[in-house]
Design an enzyme around this catalytic site. Structure first.
Site, PDB file in Angstrom:
ATOM      1  N   ARG A   1       7.182 -34.387   9.142  1.00  0.00           N
ATOM      2  CA  ARG A   1       6.025 -34.168  10.023  1.00  0.00           C
ATOM      3  C   ARG A   1       5.372 -32.813   9.770  1.00  0.00           C
ATOM      4  O   ARG A   1       4.179 -32.629  10.052  1.00  0.00           O
ATOM      5  CB  ARG A   1       6.434 -34.290  11.490  1.00  0.00           C
ATOM      6  CG  ARG A   1       7.353 -33.184  11.993  1.00  0.00           C
ATOM      7  CD  ARG A   1       7.821 -33.489  13.419  1.00  0.00           C
ATOM      8  NE  ARG A   1       8.556 -32.388  14.018  1.00  0.00           N
ATOM      9  CZ  ARG A   1       9.822 -32.084  13.744  1.00  0.00           C
ATOM     10  NH1 ARG A   1      10.500 -32.784  12.842  1.00  0.00           N
ATOM     11  NH2 ARG A   1      10.432 -31.077  14.337  1.00  0.00           N
ATOM     12  N   HIS A   2       6.140 -31.887   9.206  1.00  0.00           N
ATOM     13  CA  HIS A   2       5.568 -30.564   8.936  1.00  0.00           C
ATOM     14  C   HIS A   2       4.599 -30.600   7.753  1.00  0.00           C
ATOM     15  O   HIS A   2       3.685 -29.789   7.677  1.00  0.00           O
ATOM     16  CB  HIS A   2       6.690 -29.546   8.709  1.00  0.00           C
ATOM     17  CG  HIS A   2       7.600 -29.470   9.889  1.00  0.00           C
ATOM     18  ND1 HIS A   2       7.177 -28.998  11.109  1.00  0.00           N
ATOM     19  CD2 HIS A   2       8.890 -29.859  10.054  1.00  0.00           C
ATOM     20  CE1 HIS A   2       8.172 -29.080  11.979  1.00  0.00           C
ATOM     21  NE2 HIS A   2       9.225 -29.606  11.366  1.00  0.00           N
TER      22      HIS A   2
ATOM     23  N   CYS B   1       2.588  -3.536   4.029  1.00  0.00           N
ATOM     24  CA  CYS B   1       1.752  -2.367   4.345  1.00  0.00           C
ATOM     25  C   CYS B   1       2.417  -1.676   5.534  1.00  0.00           C
ATOM     26  O   CYS B   1       3.608  -1.876   5.775  1.00  0.00           O
ATOM     27  CB  CYS B   1       0.298  -2.764   4.588  1.00  0.00           C
ATOM     28  SG  CYS B   1      -0.011  -3.843   5.997  1.00  0.00           S
TER      29      CYS B   1
ATOM     30  N   ASP C   1       0.851  -1.188   0.000  1.00  0.00           N
ATOM     31  CA  ASP C   1       0.000   0.000   0.000  1.00  0.00           C
ATOM     32  C   ASP C   1       0.895   1.249   0.000  1.00  0.00           C
ATOM     33  O   ASP C   1       2.122   1.160  -0.132  1.00  0.00           O
ATOM     34  CB  ASP C   1      -1.034  -0.043   1.146  1.00  0.00           C
ATOM     35  CG  ASP C   1      -0.442   0.214   2.528  1.00  0.00           C
ATOM     36  OD1 ASP C   1       0.789   0.449   2.624  1.00  0.00           O
ATOM     37  OD2 ASP C   1      -1.201   0.193   3.505  1.00  0.00           O
ATOM     38  N   HIS C   2       0.267   2.413   0.174  1.00  0.00           N
ATOM     39  CA  HIS C   2       0.981   3.689   0.076  1.00  0.00           C
ATOM     40  C   HIS C   2       2.092   3.869   1.107  1.00  0.00           C
ATOM     41  O   HIS C   2       3.010   4.636   0.891  1.00  0.00           O
ATOM     42  CB  HIS C   2      -0.029   4.841   0.219  1.00  0.00           C
ATOM     43  CG  HIS C   2      -0.784   4.793   1.521  1.00  0.00           C
ATOM     44  ND1 HIS C   2      -1.737   3.820   1.778  1.00  0.00           N
ATOM     45  CD2 HIS C   2      -0.725   5.565   2.640  1.00  0.00           C
ATOM     46  CE1 HIS C   2      -2.225   4.008   2.994  1.00  0.00           C
ATOM     47  NE2 HIS C   2      -1.628   5.056   3.531  1.00  0.00           N
TER      48      HIS C   2
ATOM     49  N   THR D   1       1.958  -2.069   8.830  1.00  0.00           N
ATOM     50  CA  THR D   1       2.309  -3.045   9.869  1.00  0.00           C
ATOM     51  C   THR D   1       2.653  -4.417   9.308  1.00  0.00           C
ATOM     52  O   THR D   1       3.239  -5.239  10.016  1.00  0.00           O
ATOM     53  CB  THR D   1       1.116  -3.259  10.820  1.00  0.00           C
ATOM     54  OG1 THR D   1      -0.004  -3.689  10.020  1.00  0.00           O
ATOM     55  CG2 THR D   1       0.760  -1.987  11.567  1.00  0.00           C
TER      56      THR D   1
ATOM     57  N   HIS E   1       8.905 -24.893   8.413  1.00  0.00           N
ATOM     58  CA  HIS E   1       7.824 -25.642   9.075  1.00  0.00           C
ATOM     59  C   HIS E   1       6.436 -25.398   8.491  1.00  0.00           C
ATOM     60  O   HIS E   1       5.585 -26.271   8.592  1.00  0.00           O
ATOM     61  CB  HIS E   1       7.788 -25.301  10.576  1.00  0.00           C
ATOM     62  CG  HIS E   1       8.961 -25.863  11.329  1.00  0.00           C
ATOM     63  ND1 HIS E   1       9.077 -25.786  12.697  1.00  0.00           N
ATOM     64  CD2 HIS E   1      10.083 -26.511  10.897  1.00  0.00           C
ATOM     65  CE1 HIS E   1      10.213 -26.365  13.081  1.00  0.00           C
ATOM     66  NE2 HIS E   1      10.846 -26.803  12.010  1.00  0.00           N
TER      67      HIS E   1
END
Ligand code: RB5
Length: 151
Positions: free
Chosen positions: A132-133, A65, A8-9, A67, A98
């Site tokens: 297992r992952h 963005c 975003d901006h 955050t 994982h």
């Protein structure tokens, strides 16, 4: 590698620097915008890069963005996407090892460009461990299948 990037901006400058950085390493980068500085809705760009990853147009995605949270939420609404928000390389490494994450997100208002480069390098250069992952990733994708609505 063919990589999609969207923002975003708040993250236009960081995105531009990362595109240059990745292209200098020989990656092909598809830019899904925005390239502007006016207020833009992160979910629009998150959906674009997520669709590109889900369809196989690009192998992996980067979404930024302010955050890293909102754009990551938007990416994770697209079927087939496992987007992870990381502010440091340890999480970026383990979400590949994982969780087989296919999109990395972070916040341009949270971390600086050098940390962003380290996170991206780690994300792109770490292979999924499988074993297992794989069972656990399959379990995540089963949740998606059970809750999918076809509209
Ligand atoms: C824009 O102000 C901001 O809300 C956005 O960049 C992002 O941080 C949302 O999660």
């Amino acid at each position: 590698m063919k990589i999609g990037i969207a923002n975003d901006h708040t993250a236009t400058d960081m995105k531009k620097e990362l595109v240059e950085y990745l292209e200098a390493q020989g990656h092909e980068v598809i830019n899904f915008g925005t390239d502007g500085y006016e207020s833009a809705d992160y979910y629009i760009y998150g959906e674009k890069v997520a669709n590109a990853v889900a369809s196989g147009e690009v192998e992996k995605g980067i979404a930024i963005c302010g955050t890293g949270v909102g754009i990551g939420m938007a990416c994770n609404k697209v079927n087939g996407i496992r987007a992870c928000m990381c502010s440091e390389p340890y999480s970026a490494k383990y979400t590949r090892l994982h969780n087989d994450a296919n999109i990395i997100t972070f916040g341009a208002r949270v971390i600086g460009i050098e940390m962003a480069k380290m996170i991206v390098d780690t994300f792109l250069n770490t292979e999924f461990e499988g074993g297992r992952h794989q069972r656990r990733v399959n379990g995540i994708m089963d949740i998606e299948r059970r809750n999918r609505t076809n509209q």
